[in-house]
Each structure stands twice: as structure tokens, then as C-alpha cells.
Design a protein around this motif. Structure first.
Motif, PDB file in Angstrom:
ATOM      1  N   ALA A  97      12.412  26.829 -88.929  1.00  0.00           N
ATOM      2  CA  ALA A  97      11.286  26.568 -89.818  1.00  0.00           C
ATOM      3  C   ALA A  97      10.220  25.749 -89.104  1.00  0.00           C
ATOM      4  CB  ALA A  97      11.767  25.842 -91.072  1.00  0.00           C
ATOM      5  N   LEU A  98      10.654  24.745 -88.349  1.00  0.00           N
ATOM      6  CA  LEU A  98       9.697  23.900 -87.630  1.00  0.00           C
ATOM      7  C   LEU A  98       8.943  24.716 -86.576  1.00  0.00           C
ATOM      8  CD1 LEU A  98       9.036  20.936 -87.921  1.00  0.00           C
ATOM      9  CD2 LEU A  98      10.517  20.465 -86.001  1.00  0.00           C
ATOM     10  N   LEU A 100       8.358  27.934 -86.592  1.00  0.00           N
ATOM     11  CA  LEU A 100       7.426  28.862 -87.232  1.00  0.00           C
ATOM     12  C   LEU A 100       6.191  28.129 -87.738  1.00  0.00           C
ATOM     13  CD1 LEU A 100       9.978  31.149 -89.060  1.00  0.00           C
ATOM     14  CD2 LEU A 100       8.570  31.732 -87.116  1.00  0.00           C
ATOM     15  N   ALA A 101       6.380  26.897 -88.250  1.00  0.00           N
ATOM     16  CA  ALA A 101       5.222  26.114 -88.694  1.00  0.00           C
ATOM     17  C   ALA A 101       4.306  25.824 -87.507  1.00  0.00           C
ATOM     18  CB  ALA A 101       5.684  24.821 -89.346  1.00  0.00           C
ATOM     19  N   LEU A 102       4.911  25.513 -86.350  1.00  0.00           N
ATOM     20  CA  LEU A 102       4.105  25.277 -85.144  1.00  0.00           C
ATOM     21  C   LEU A 102       3.325  26.529 -84.768  1.00  0.00           C
ATOM     22  CD1 LEU A 102       6.381  23.203 -82.773  1.00  0.00           C
ATOM     23  CD2 LEU A 102       4.069  22.655 -83.466  1.00  0.00           C
ATOM     24  N   ILE A 103       3.960  27.699 -84.923  1.00  0.00           N
ATOM     25  CA  ILE A 103       3.271  28.948 -84.573  1.00  0.00           C
ATOM     26  C   ILE A 103       2.065  29.168 -85.483  1.00  0.00           C
ATOM     27  CG2 ILE A 103       3.528  31.446 -84.551  1.00  0.00           C
ATOM     28  CD1 ILE A 103       6.378  31.021 -83.595  1.00  0.00           C
ATOM     29  N   VAL A 104       2.255  28.904 -86.777  1.00  0.00           N
ATOM     30  CA  VAL A 104       1.125  29.049 -87.712  1.00  0.00           C
ATOM     31  C   VAL A 104      -0.011  28.122 -87.300  1.00  0.00           C
ATOM     32  CG1 VAL A 104       0.399  28.673 -90.094  1.00  0.00           C
ATOM     33  CG2 VAL A 104       2.554  29.803 -89.630  1.00  0.00           C
ATOM     34  N   ARG A 105       0.346  26.909 -86.911  1.00  0.00           N
ATOM     35  CA  ARG A 105      -0.658  25.918 -86.482  1.00  0.00           C
ATOM     36  C   ARG A 105      -1.365  26.399 -85.204  1.00  0.00           C
ATOM     37  NH1 ARG A 105      -4.041  23.592 -86.493  1.00  0.00           N
ATOM     38  NH2 ARG A 105      -4.524  21.394 -86.223  1.00  0.00           N
ATOM     39  N   GLN A 107      -1.746  29.500 -84.262  1.00  0.00           N
ATOM     40  CA  GLN A 107      -2.637  30.602 -84.661  1.00  0.00           C
ATOM     41  C   GLN A 107      -3.943  30.061 -85.210  1.00  0.00           C
ATOM     42  OE1 GLN A 107      -2.381  34.044 -84.800  1.00  0.00           O
ATOM     43  NE2 GLN A 107      -4.211  34.340 -86.059  1.00  0.00           N
ATOM     44  N   GLU A 108      -3.870  28.969 -85.992  1.00  0.00           N
ATOM     45  CA  GLU A 108      -5.103  28.421 -86.569  1.00  0.00           C
ATOM     46  C   GLU A 108      -5.978  27.785 -85.490  1.00  0.00           C
ATOM     47  OE1 GLU A 108      -3.790  25.866 -89.669  1.00  0.00           O
ATOM     48  OE2 GLU A 108      -3.455  27.528 -91.060  1.00  0.00           O
ATOM     49  N   ALA A 109      -5.340  27.175 -84.480  1.00  0.00           N
ATOM     50  CA  ALA A 109      -6.120  26.470 -83.467  1.00  0.00           C
ATOM     51  C   ALA A 109      -6.653  27.418 -82.396  1.00  0.00           C
ATOM     52  CB  ALA A 109      -5.272  25.384 -82.835  1.00  0.00           C
ATOM     53  N   THR A 112      -4.645  33.137 -81.713  1.00  0.00           N
ATOM     54  CA  THR A 112      -3.712  34.118 -81.163  1.00  0.00           C
ATOM     55  C   THR A 112      -2.332  33.484 -81.062  1.00  0.00           C
ATOM     56  OG1 THR A 112      -3.178  35.479 -79.260  1.00  0.00           O
ATOM     57  CG2 THR A 112      -4.330  33.444 -78.822  1.00  0.00           C
ATOM     58  N   ILE A 113      -1.289  34.332 -81.016  1.00  0.00           N
ATOM     59  CA  ILE A 113       0.047  33.795 -80.779  1.00  0.00           C
ATOM     60  C   ILE A 113       0.657  34.441 -79.531  1.00  0.00           C
ATOM     61  CG2 ILE A 113       0.613  33.035 -83.107  1.00  0.00           C
ATOM     62  CD1 ILE A 113       2.062  35.723 -83.486  1.00  0.00           C
TER      63      ILE A 113
END
Lengths: 125, 193
Positions: A97-98, A100-105, A107-109, A112-113
Motif C-alpha cells: 500500500a505504501l 502504491l501511494a508513492l507511485i501515485v505521488r 505520477q502527480e509530480a 509518468t511512472i
């Protein structure tokens, strides 16, 4: 031949681990990397559980009986790997979960991932 | 019979893992990971670990899949073609796998009741939990020995585990809340309210 049958489980589990490992190091997409970690993790769980099995044994729940005949079974499988892995599963979902949250962050910054695009943007400054 | 189920489930697990490697659609890869978790849970049931199987089926196949799908909804569902050649990673993976397989050669065979893992700590727990002719009164008195060990003997471990979950949950909340507050001051997100 008995060696092959006796160690077959371990070999397949190692194959699964290495599949996860390959995804982690060969794929650039961050979500795919987390998927690879998950596959590796479940393979480790399976390695522990397969070591706890006792031939002719049953699940460590009282009483040990054969469901068809009602006769008492000779042995319980080892409960300790189950205990360890129950804890590991829950900790594993926390780390997933942590991540995946970092990945979302990310993507926002970065927008791209993909790992190489993120690194390229970092080099640009 | 057990051996046949073993071979079938392990073959399915290996096929699923390989298809996850080859899959370029992330959505399909996530769904296949869910299937992989379910197969793993099924195999755990065959291996006499029903507690772990239930947890894996609900947490591993359920919650992890939902978390990954929601991540995909917030990012993208396609991955780009891998740029680098797969030779070097394959080499590393092959060497590591060969070393691990070499390590298994000394391991006790599957299901061997005389293997060291069954000799030391586990018999103590089983002795305390299983009623015998001489000892009618039990120390704990819970039918499921896994529960006995997890909740009674190793209760503090479980407490530590909940602390880990709490910390992770806190981390996720902080990570996902940050950008919305900082959004206004960030130059790249001028359109955001």
C-alpha cells in the motif's frame, strides 16, 4: 528420483521467486515492479508453508480426524510457519500500500511512472 | 493424489507468473496477480495451512488487487516497451536461481516428519495444546493451534504487526494528502483549484 519428487516443490517455488525478481529488475514501469515484488513475496510464503507440511498430517486444529472414516490421524502439520506467514502477509500488504501511494505521488509530480523517463527528467534538472 | 494436485497447482502458478512477465497491459497483469494469489492460497490449503490460505485469499488476492487497480486508475494502464535487452537481468536471475537450487539439495524432503523444523519448538506448542490421557487440562484451550500461538504465546508480535499497519496507513494518508494542499503553490498545477 525420490530426490526430484522431494525437492520439486522448492524448485518451483524458487522459479516463482526468480520470476518476480526478473520483473523487478527488467521492467521499467513502477506498478509492474510492485507486481513483481508481490509475486516474489507470495513465493516466499509458499516456501515457508511447504516446509511445515508433514506427510499424513493434517491442519493443526483439534481434534485430528479423517473426515471419511473418523479415525484419528497420526500427526499435525507444523503450526509455526503458518503463524510467521500470517504476520508476513499483513506486513506485506502494508508495504504494498505504501509503495502504491508513492507511485501515485510520483505520477502527480513527474507525470509518468516509467523509471527511465523519471530519471531523464531528474537529469534535466 | 496430493502429489497430483501439487504438480497441477504449481504448474498453474508457474504459468501465471510467466504470463505476468510477458503482459504489457498493466490491468491484465494486476488481474493475473490476483489469480496467482488465489492459486497460492489454494495450494496453502492443500499444505494444511487453512488460516494462511484464508488470509492470503482475502488480503493478497482481494485487498492487494483493489489497491493496485485504484493505483492504475490514478496513473496509466499501459506500460512502455522495455528499452534494455533482457540478457543481463536473465543472467542475474539465472545465477541467483541456480545458487538457491544448489542450496535446496541439502534440504529435508517435502513432508519428511523427521526434518529439523519439526523437532524443536513446534512439539512444545503441540504438547501444550493437544489433550492427552495424562493431561486433560490444557494450558490455553483454543482448538486452533495457529491461533493459540499467534494470539496467546506471541501476542506482542501481533501487537507490533498492528503498529506496522497503523504506520503504513498513516504514511499512505500523508503521501496522498500532501499534493492537494501543495497544489496551489506548485507552478505546474496552475489550473488546479
Amino acid at each position: 528420483m525420490s530426490t526430484v519428487w522431494g525437492l520439486y516443490n522448492y524448485w518451483i517455488v524458487i522459479f516463482l521467486m526468480m520470476t518476480g525478481f526478473y520483473i523487478v529488475i527488467a521492467r521499467r514501469n513502477l506498478v509492474k515492479k510492485v507486481i513483481g515484488l508481490n509475486i516474489f513475496q507470495i513465493a516466499v510464503f509458499l516456501l515457508y508453508i511447504t516446509m511445515g507440511k508433514v506427510e499424513e498430517g493434517t491442519a493443526p486444529i483439534l481434534p485430528a480426524r479423517d473426515f471419511q472414516t473418523g479415525a484419528e490421524l497420526p500427526a499435525y502439520s507444523n503450526p509455526l510457519p503458518s503463524v510467521l506467514i500470517l504476520t508476513a502477509i499483513v506486513v506485506g500488504i502494508a508495504t504494498t500500500a505504501l509503495a502504491l501511494a508513492l507511485i501515485v505521488r510520483i505520477q502527480e509530480a513527474y507525470g509518468t511512472i516509467e523509471e527511465d523517463e523519471i530519471l531523464a527528467r531528474d537529469r534535466e534538472g | 493424489m496430493i502429489q497430483a494436485i501439487d504438480i497441477l497447482v504449481l504448474a498453474l502458478l508457474a504459468c501465471t507468473a510467466v504470463s505476468v512477465v510477458r503482459m504489457r497491459s498493466l490491468w491484465a497483469a494486476v488481474m493475473l496477480t490476483g489469480i496467482y494469489s488465489f492459486l497460492g492460497a489454494g495450494w496453502m490449503l492443500v499444505l494444511d495451512a487453512p488460516d494462511v490460505a484464508f488470509t492470503e485469499a482475502s488480503v493478497g488476492a482481494g485487498i492487494a488487487t483493489i489497491l493496485m487497480l485504484s493505483t492504475l486508475a490514478l496513473t496509466s494502464t499501459e506500460m512502455k516497451r522495455p528499452a534494455a535487452s533482457p540478457v543481463f537481468p536473465l543472467l542475474i536471475v539465472g545465477v541467483t536461481g541456480a545458487a538457491l537450487c544448489y542450496g535446496t539439495l541439502d534440504m529435508p524432503h517435502f513432508g519428511d516428519p523427521n526434518s529439523p523444523i519439526h523437532q524443536h519448538v513446534a512439539p512444545e506448542y503441540l504438547k501444550d495444546a493437544v489433550p492427552t490421557v495424562h493431561q486433560k487440562e490444557l494450558k490455553v484451550g483454543i482448538g486452533n493451534i495457529v491461533t493459540t500461538v499467534l494470539a496467546s504465546y506471541r501476542g506482542y508480535d501481533t501487537l507490533g504487526e498492528t503498529v506496522v499497519i497503523f504506520t503504513a496507513g498513516l504514511g499512505v494518508l500523508l503521501l496522498l494528502q500532501g499534493p492537494r494542499k501543495a497544489g496551489g503553490s506548485d507552478g505546474r498545477e496552475e489550473g488546479a483549484p
